[in-house]
Design a protein around this motif. Sequence first.
Motif, PDB file in Angstrom:
ATOM      1  N   GLN A   1      55.974  31.888  42.040  1.00  0.00           N
ATOM      2  CA  GLN A   1      54.895  32.709  42.593  1.00  0.00           C
ATOM      3  C   GLN A   1      53.862  33.102  41.541  1.00  0.00           C
ATOM      4  O   GLN A   1      52.672  33.174  41.813  1.00  0.00           O
ATOM      5  N   ARG A   2      54.338  33.371  40.337  1.00  0.00           N
ATOM      6  CA  ARG A   2      53.457  33.853  39.294  1.00  0.00           C
ATOM      7  C   ARG A   2      52.307  32.872  39.022  1.00  0.00           C
ATOM      8  O   ARG A   2      51.226  33.271  38.625  1.00  0.00           O
ATOM      9  N   ASN A   3      52.558  31.578  39.246  1.00  0.00           N
ATOM     10  CA  ASN A   3      51.513  30.584  38.999  1.00  0.00           C
ATOM     11  C   ASN A   3      50.359  30.696  39.979  1.00  0.00           C
ATOM     12  O   ASN A   3      49.253  30.243  39.703  1.00  0.00           O
ATOM     13  N   VAL A   4      50.620  31.264  41.155  1.00  0.00           N
ATOM     14  CA  VAL A   4      49.605  31.234  42.208  1.00  0.00           C
ATOM     15  C   VAL A   4      49.270  32.601  42.800  1.00  0.00           C
ATOM     16  O   VAL A   4      48.246  32.746  43.474  1.00  0.00           O
ATOM     17  N   ASN A   5      50.127  33.612  42.547  1.00  0.00           N
ATOM     18  CA  ASN A   5      49.959  34.849  43.315  1.00  0.00           C
ATOM     19  C   ASN A   5      48.794  35.724  42.867  1.00  0.00           C
ATOM     20  O   ASN A   5      48.577  36.795  43.412  1.00  0.00           O
ATOM     21  N   TRP A   6      48.028  35.275  41.893  1.00  0.00           N
ATOM     22  CA  TRP A   6      46.821  36.009  41.487  1.00  0.00           C
ATOM     23  C   TRP A   6      45.617  35.560  42.312  1.00  0.00           C
ATOM     24  O   TRP A   6      44.565  36.170  42.272  1.00  0.00           O
ATOM     25  N   MET A   7      45.776  34.488  43.076  1.00  0.00           N
ATOM     26  CA  MET A   7      44.666  33.989  43.897  1.00  0.00           C
ATOM     27  C   MET A   7      44.756  34.595  45.292  1.00  0.00           C
ATOM     28  O   MET A   7      45.843  34.722  45.854  1.00  0.00           O
ATOM     29  N   LYS A   8      43.607  34.968  45.835  1.00  0.00           N
ATOM     30  CA  LYS A   8      43.603  35.507  47.194  1.00  0.00           C
ATOM     31  C   LYS A   8      43.269  34.394  48.189  1.00  0.00           C
ATOM     32  O   LYS A   8      43.979  34.176  49.149  1.00  0.00           O
ATOM     33  N   SER A   9      42.161  33.689  47.916  1.00  0.00           N
ATOM     34  CA  SER A   9      41.754  32.638  48.839  1.00  0.00           C
ATOM     35  C   SER A   9      40.688  31.779  48.166  1.00  0.00           C
ATOM     36  O   SER A   9      40.226  32.093  47.076  1.00  0.00           O
ATOM     37  N   ALA A  10      40.291  30.723  48.867  1.00  0.00           N
ATOM     38  CA  ALA A  10      39.191  29.903  48.378  1.00  0.00           C
ATOM     39  C   ALA A  10      38.181  29.731  49.502  1.00  0.00           C
ATOM     40  O   ALA A  10      38.532  29.801  50.679  1.00  0.00           O
ATOM     41  N   GLU A  11      36.933  29.506  49.105  1.00  0.00           N
ATOM     42  CA  GLU A  11      35.856  29.467  50.089  1.00  0.00           C
ATOM     43  C   GLU A  11      34.951  28.293  49.748  1.00  0.00           C
ATOM     44  O   GLU A  11      34.597  28.078  48.586  1.00  0.00           O
ATOM     45  N   LYS A  12      34.592  27.520  50.778  1.00  0.00           N
ATOM     46  CA  LYS A  12      33.736  26.361  50.561  1.00  0.00           C
ATOM     47  C   LYS A  12      32.276  26.811  50.626  1.00  0.00           C
ATOM     48  O   LYS A  12      31.876  27.475  51.584  1.00  0.00           O
ATOM     49  N   ILE A  13      31.501  26.469  49.599  1.00  0.00           N
ATOM     50  CA  ILE A  13      30.069  26.787  49.623  1.00  0.00           C
ATOM     51  C   ILE A  13      29.313  25.572  50.168  1.00  0.00           C
ATOM     52  O   ILE A  13      28.553  25.660  51.099  1.00  0.00           O
ATOM     53  N   ASP A  14      29.571  24.408  49.522  1.00  0.00           N
ATOM     54  CA  ASP A  14      29.151  23.147  50.131  1.00  0.00           C
ATOM     55  C   ASP A  14      30.203  22.111  49.762  1.00  0.00           C
ATOM     56  O   ASP A  14      31.239  22.474  49.208  1.00  0.00           O
ATOM     57  N   ASP A  15      29.970  20.848  50.055  1.00  0.00           N
ATOM     58  CA  ASP A  15      31.006  19.837  49.847  1.00  0.00           C
ATOM     59  C   ASP A  15      31.549  19.800  48.423  1.00  0.00           C
ATOM     60  O   ASP A  15      32.701  19.435  48.201  1.00  0.00           O
ATOM     61  N   TYR A  16      30.685  20.114  47.460  1.00  0.00           N
ATOM     62  CA  TYR A  16      31.128  20.024  46.065  1.00  0.00           C
ATOM     63  C   TYR A  16      30.967  21.338  45.314  1.00  0.00           C
ATOM     64  O   TYR A  16      30.845  21.348  44.093  1.00  0.00           O
ATOM     65  N   THR A  17      30.925  22.449  46.050  1.00  0.00           N
ATOM     66  CA  THR A  17      30.913  23.761  45.414  1.00  0.00           C
ATOM     67  C   THR A  17      31.949  24.618  46.121  1.00  0.00           C
ATOM     68  O   THR A  17      32.014  24.634  47.351  1.00  0.00           O
ATOM     69  N   VAL A  18      32.763  25.305  45.311  1.00  0.00           N
ATOM     70  CA  VAL A  18      33.827  26.085  45.919  1.00  0.00           C
ATOM     71  C   VAL A  18      34.024  27.364  45.114  1.00  0.00           C
ATOM     72  O   VAL A  18      33.765  27.387  43.903  1.00  0.00           O
TER      73      VAL A  18
END
Lengths: 305, 513
Positions: free
Chosen positions: B135-152
Amino acid sequence: MLNFILKRLGLAVLVAFTVSFISFSLMFLSGDPAAALAGETASDQDVEAIRVLYGFDRPMLVQYWDWLSSALVGDLGESYYFKLPVASLIAERLQVTMLLGLCGISFALLTAVPLGVAAAIRPNSIIDRVALFLSVAGQAMPSFWFGLILIVVFSIQFGILPPSGTSTWRHFIMPTIVLGYYAMPAIMRLTRAGMLEVLSSDYIRTARAKGASEFKVLFKHALRNAIIPVVSLAAVQMGFMLGGSIVVESIFALHGAGYLAWESIARNDLPTVQALILVFSLFYIVFTFLSDVLNAWLDPRMRAG
Amino acid sequence: MYNKGNNMTFKVKALGMAAAAVAMIAAGAVQANKADGVLNAAFTKELENVDSYFNSSREGVVLQRAIWDGLIYRDPATNEYKGNLATSWEWIDDTTLEFKLREGVTFHNGEPFNADDVVYTVNFVADESNGVKTQRNVNWMKSAEKIDDYTVRIHLKAAFPAAIEFLSGPVSMYPNEYYAKVGPSGMGLEPVGTGPYKVSKVVPGSHFVLEKNENYHDSPKGQPEIAKVDIRTIPDVNTQIAELFSGSLDLIWQTPADQAEKLSTMEQFTVANESTMRIGYLTLDAAGRTGEDNPFTKLKVRQAVAHAIDREALVGALLKGKSKVVSSACFPSQFGCEQDLTSYEYDPEKAKALLAEAGYPDGFSTDFYAYRDRDYAEAIASFLNAVGIDTNFNMLQYSALRELRMKEGTPVSFQTWGSYSINDTSAITSQFFKFGSLDDARDEEVRDWLNVADSATDPEVRKENYSKALKKIADQAYWVPMFSYNTNYVYTKEIDYTPTPDEVLRFTTMSWN
């Protein structure tokens, strides 16, 4: 007779589940299963998350009941460690173990019985001495050492056999010898003792007196009687080979069920350990049963009981 | 006379033919290697699942770096961060990171890589109910959001400056469509990534075959040269060495020091030694969890322990190789791992004097626990015995000792920590000194400094606070740091490879000589 078999089978199943309950409890005594499963790099949160995810926070009896009730309807669950169905995992690993076990016991019987007979025909002869030497050596040499010696000689010195793996039949030669040689001494000594006893009995003298050929005396009259305890012993040895070939499987990197059991205990992989224990108990039950049937066939007197 | 001579020639010929036959069979047994481009390597441990989010072992990290890529890459030699699947990144605020993604990258199954993959991967692993193993490897992230096809954008739960380090390490990008279909167990059996190696075979736990990705993008990892890597799990080290001799293995690693020493004298093998991030240390019950009157609650007793142990001797005689004595409660290369702090030299007389001052002129006896490296632990215990601390030595299974330490604590135990190859002090010191169940010090001041250091975005503020915390840990001798670990890599002279100090085998940097 049917009653007798059913009674014995019922008893055997009870034994299997008692063993499984004891092993289940021992796994909990040997350390926190959540910590074992989470691995050495886990943080507190990881361990707690796993404890809740797998329900280790519930009473042990409840957890055992959960396992038992699904096992009884044929669902052995998913391995905590591999995240794969236990049934398919075990099926894959058992192939190697069963092949190795069959090869091992065949090797043991094919060497031990002729040697035992030969030794009994001429007690204290050179053959008897050689057989004694082989059996003492077999009993005294630990498998891991014998295995490594074979690897050094046949893989490194002569380069004729591959040291480890399972890809061809040649990979099974050394493991078969090591595993079989471990079971050989007991079988050989028992054959020799049985033959010696039988050969000095009245009916052998009678058989010889009526002019039966020496071959017939030895193999039809004597061996058939002398081999009865050997059959029972071989059945137990076969059970041992299926469950106890851990060292051999580990040295020759065979990835069989014995090694899986050993590793799963260290990893506290409860579903896998429980399923393997059930399977191994079943093997013992089946082999003991088969040896009784075989004995009954060899010795008509036993058919009554 | 003539006959006899003929007979002799015949015998010699027969012998020669037999020898040739043996040699031919022997040659047949050698399946290696340079000629057919297959590098045969061995793992010692059975890997649980190739899906890197669902294993926690070193072997898993090795495969992860070969099969998948992260957004960022850390050069193991210079520790410099470079773009991998991302070409650039910037902090929008304390909890938002924006990435420009590399275009034209495809996964091994042909699926193109774009923002959807990043969004799916991050959202999947960040969701606790999906049960990512570490969990420690990932639990600091809340979510990800797409801005456009190649921006996140990746949104963090709270400020977490070590994010870049994690994104260049354990967080790799999965193909969204494929992963949604097959899940972790499917990914474990038929892994698909963007990495330098494709997987052509998985037998769970025992056999893995990797093949060079011909279409690997222009990654800082470099292009793979070795066409095929065949990895088998061989639990017994002696068997591994036999395979190496017989030519059916080309590379083994984690080889014990004594075996490696012997192999290094043979001219057909290269034995390389490199340090790992793992350090060994004693943790002392300063907080009195095992009893208020526990001697280790006294500072002088803890300092006496530190003076009692000849760490140079342990490194020289047992660990050898690139191991070093460490004095900070972290691995020296980690960000924030202060080196300028109190170090306790080996001085048994001073140790005895300190014990006497603390009220133990005749020493005392205590339980001593360890879970691995029995030889090191016994050597440490005997140093303690020598100054009058009579140790009752207990070797437990890892899970049993962990349970004991979580529930009741131990007066003194020999522990090790590898920081899961994260080059940041938050991966070690902060794991053990923030009042978790394994915190034997329970020092509020240390905890508060670590909290600031873990979440500050200004690197200078982080360094300063780690430094304060580490200095106090050393002054108070809460831990007695011992040494860093090392590992041996043994491979045939046909292979050109330079191991890195993070104990990750990188097939991409291997080539045939």
